[in-house]
Design a protein around this motif. Sequence first.
Motif, mmCIF file in Angstrom:
data_model
loop_
_atom_site.group_PDB
_atom_site.id
_atom_site.type_symbol
_atom_site.label_atom_id
_atom_site.label_comp_id
_atom_site.label_asym_id
_atom_site.label_seq_id
_atom_site.Cartn_x
_atom_site.Cartn_y
_atom_site.Cartn_z
ATOM 1 N N ILE A 41 27.111 21.390 49.525
ATOM 2 C CA ILE A 41 27.592 20.831 50.791
ATOM 3 C C ILE A 41 28.731 19.843 50.544
ATOM 4 N N VAL A 42 28.581 19.003 49.509
ATOM 5 C CA VAL A 42 29.651 18.053 49.179
ATOM 6 C C VAL A 42 30.933 18.808 48.811
ATOM 7 N N ILE A 43 30.800 19.820 47.961
ATOM 8 C CA ILE A 43 31.966 20.627 47.584
ATOM 9 C C ILE A 43 32.525 21.346 48.810
ATOM 10 N N GLY A 44 31.634 21.864 49.649
ATOM 11 C CA GLY A 44 32.068 22.579 50.849
ATOM 12 C C GLY A 44 32.814 21.701 51.830
ATOM 13 N N LEU A 45 32.359 20.454 51.997
ATOM 14 C CA LEU A 45 33.064 19.522 52.883
ATOM 15 C C LEU A 45 34.482 19.273 52.377
ATOM 16 N N ALA A 46 34.583 19.024 51.062
ATOM 17 C CA ALA A 46 35.904 18.798 50.477
ATOM 18 C C ALA A 46 36.754 20.062 50.550
ATOM 19 N N GLY A 47 36.136 21.206 50.267
ATOM 20 C CA GLY A 47 36.876 22.459 50.283
ATOM 21 C C GLY A 47 37.359 22.842 51.664
ATOM 22 N N SER A 48 36.513 22.692 52.676
ATOM 23 C CA SER A 48 36.926 23.042 54.042
ATOM 24 C C SER A 48 38.017 22.102 54.533
ATOM 25 N N ALA A 49 37.909 20.811 54.185
ATOM 26 C CA ALA A 49 38.962 19.866 54.562
ATOM 27 C C ALA A 49 40.271 20.225 53.881
ATOM 28 N N GLY A 50 40.194 20.622 52.602
ATOM 29 C CA GLY A 50 41.401 21.019 51.884
ATOM 30 C C GLY A 50 42.026 22.269 52.470
ATOM 31 N N LYS A 51 41.210 23.237 52.881
ATOM 32 C CA LYS A 51 41.745 24.469 53.460
ATOM 33 C C LYS A 51 42.383 24.234 54.827
ATOM 34 N N LEU A 52 41.850 23.265 55.559
ATOM 35 C CA LEU A 52 42.362 23.020 56.905
ATOM 36 C C LEU A 52 43.530 22.030 56.926
ATOM 37 N N LYS A 53 43.530 21.082 55.993
ATOM 38 C CA LYS A 53 44.523 20.009 56.027
ATOM 39 C C LYS A 53 45.390 19.930 54.774
ATOM 40 N N GLY A 54 45.027 20.636 53.705
ATOM 41 C CA GLY A 54 45.728 20.510 52.433
ATOM 42 C C GLY A 54 47.060 21.236 52.413
ATOM 43 N N GLY A 55 47.869 20.923 51.392
ATOM 44 C CA GLY A 55 49.144 21.579 51.205
ATOM 45 C C GLY A 55 48.991 22.979 50.643
ATOM 46 N N ARG A 56 50.120 23.614 50.409
ATOM 47 C CA ARG A 56 50.100 25.006 49.957
ATOM 48 C C ARG A 56 49.423 25.157 48.595
ATOM 49 N N ALA A 57 49.707 24.241 47.665
ATOM 50 C CA ALA A 57 49.116 24.344 46.321
ATOM 51 C C ALA A 57 47.597 24.218 46.390
ATOM 52 N N ILE A 58 47.104 23.262 47.188
ATOM 53 C CA ILE A 58 45.656 23.081 47.343
ATOM 54 C C ILE A 58 45.038 24.318 47.977
ATOM 55 N N LEU A 59 45.720 24.894 48.963
ATOM 56 C CA LEU A 59 45.200 26.080 49.643
ATOM 57 C C LEU A 59 45.090 27.264 48.683
ATOM 58 N N VAL A 60 46.081 27.428 47.812
ATOM 59 C CA VAL A 60 46.052 28.520 46.839
ATOM 60 C C VAL A 60 44.877 28.342 45.874
ATOM 61 N N ILE A 61 44.682 27.105 45.387
ATOM 62 C CA ILE A 61 43.577 26.825 44.463
ATOM 63 C C ILE A 61 42.229 27.090 45.122
ATOM 64 N N LEU A 62 42.074 26.610 46.363
ATOM 65 C CA LEU A 62 40.799 26.785 47.059
ATOM 66 C C LEU A 62 40.557 28.248 47.422
ATOM 67 N N ASP A 63 41.609 28.973 47.771
ATOM 68 C CA ASP A 63 41.452 30.404 48.052
ATOM 69 C C ASP A 63 40.979 31.147 46.807
ATOM 70 N N PHE A 64 41.560 30.804 45.656
ATOM 71 C CA PHE A 64 41.135 31.442 44.410
ATOM 72 C C PHE A 64 39.681 31.092 44.099
ATOM 73 N N TYR A 65 39.320 29.821 44.294
ATOM 74 C CA TYR A 65 37.947 29.369 44.017
ATOM 75 C C TYR A 65 36.932 30.103 44.883
ATOM 76 N N THR A 66 37.154 30.121 46.194
ATOM 77 C CA THR A 66 36.179 30.750 47.086
ATOM 78 C C THR A 66 36.127 32.260 46.884
#
Length: 240
Positions: A41-66
Motif C-alpha cells: 500500500i505504501v509503494i502503491g500510494l507513492a506509485g499512483s501519485a508518481g503516475k498521476l503527477k510525476g514527470g516523464r522519466a518517473i512515469l517511464v520507470i513506474l510503467d516498467f515497474y508495474t
Amino acid sequence: MQTNPSIVELLSPYPPGWGGALLSGALSTILISLGAYFLGIVIGLAGSAGKLKGGRAILVILDFYTTAMRAVPELILIIGLYYAGTDGINRLLSALGFPPVEVNGFLAAVAVLGIVQGAYVTEVLRGAILAIPVGQIEAASAFGMGPWLRFRRIVLPALMPNALPGLTNLWMSVTKDSALIAVVGYQELALATRLAAGNTKHYFLFFFAAAVIYLMITLFSNVVFGSLEAYFRRGQPKAA
C-alpha cells in the motif's frame, strides 16, 4: 505392538502432534501477509501519485515497474528478488569493506511480496483516484485546501469505496502468495504442512487442515473488509 496415531494425536498442538507447527506456520503466514500488504500500500500510494503527477522519466520507470511485476510469474519474482537482492546487498557491503550479512527470512519475505503487491496496488489506487469527479478536487483547491488536507478530506474518502474491492482481492492474493515463500526455505503454513505430511505420511489430513486454516483466514478477512466497505460507503445510495 505399535499403533498408528489417531487424527486427534496427529493434530495435537503438543509433540508428537503437528498442530503446533501448523498454527505457528499460520501465524507466520498472517504476519508475512500483513507486512507485505501494508508495504504494498505504501509503494502503491507513492506509485499512483508518481503516475498521476510525476514527470516523464518517473512515469517511464513506474510503467516498467508495474508492467514487469504483473507480467513475470510471482514464483520467479520471489526467487529472483530474494536471491538477487541478498547477493546485491552483500556485494555492496563487500565493496564498502563490510562483511556479508545473512538476510532475515521474515523481512526478506515481506519485502519481496510487498514489492510485487506494490505494482498491483499502484494501478488499483490510480484507477480509484481517476474515478473521483475532478470538480470535487477543484472545489477543495478553490477553498484553499493544501495537498495533504485535500487528500485527507476529499481524495481518500472518495477513492476508498472504489479501491476497496481491488484491495480486498489483493489481500486474498497475498495470503495465498505467501505460500510461495516456502521455496526459499522460510517456514510458513505451506511449508509446515509439507513437513507434517512428509513426516507422518498423512498427506490428505494435513493438506485438508491447511485448506481449512486458509479458508478461516479468508472468511475472517471478508468480515473485516465488508465492515470497512460499509464504513466508507455510509451515506451513499445503495445500488438497486
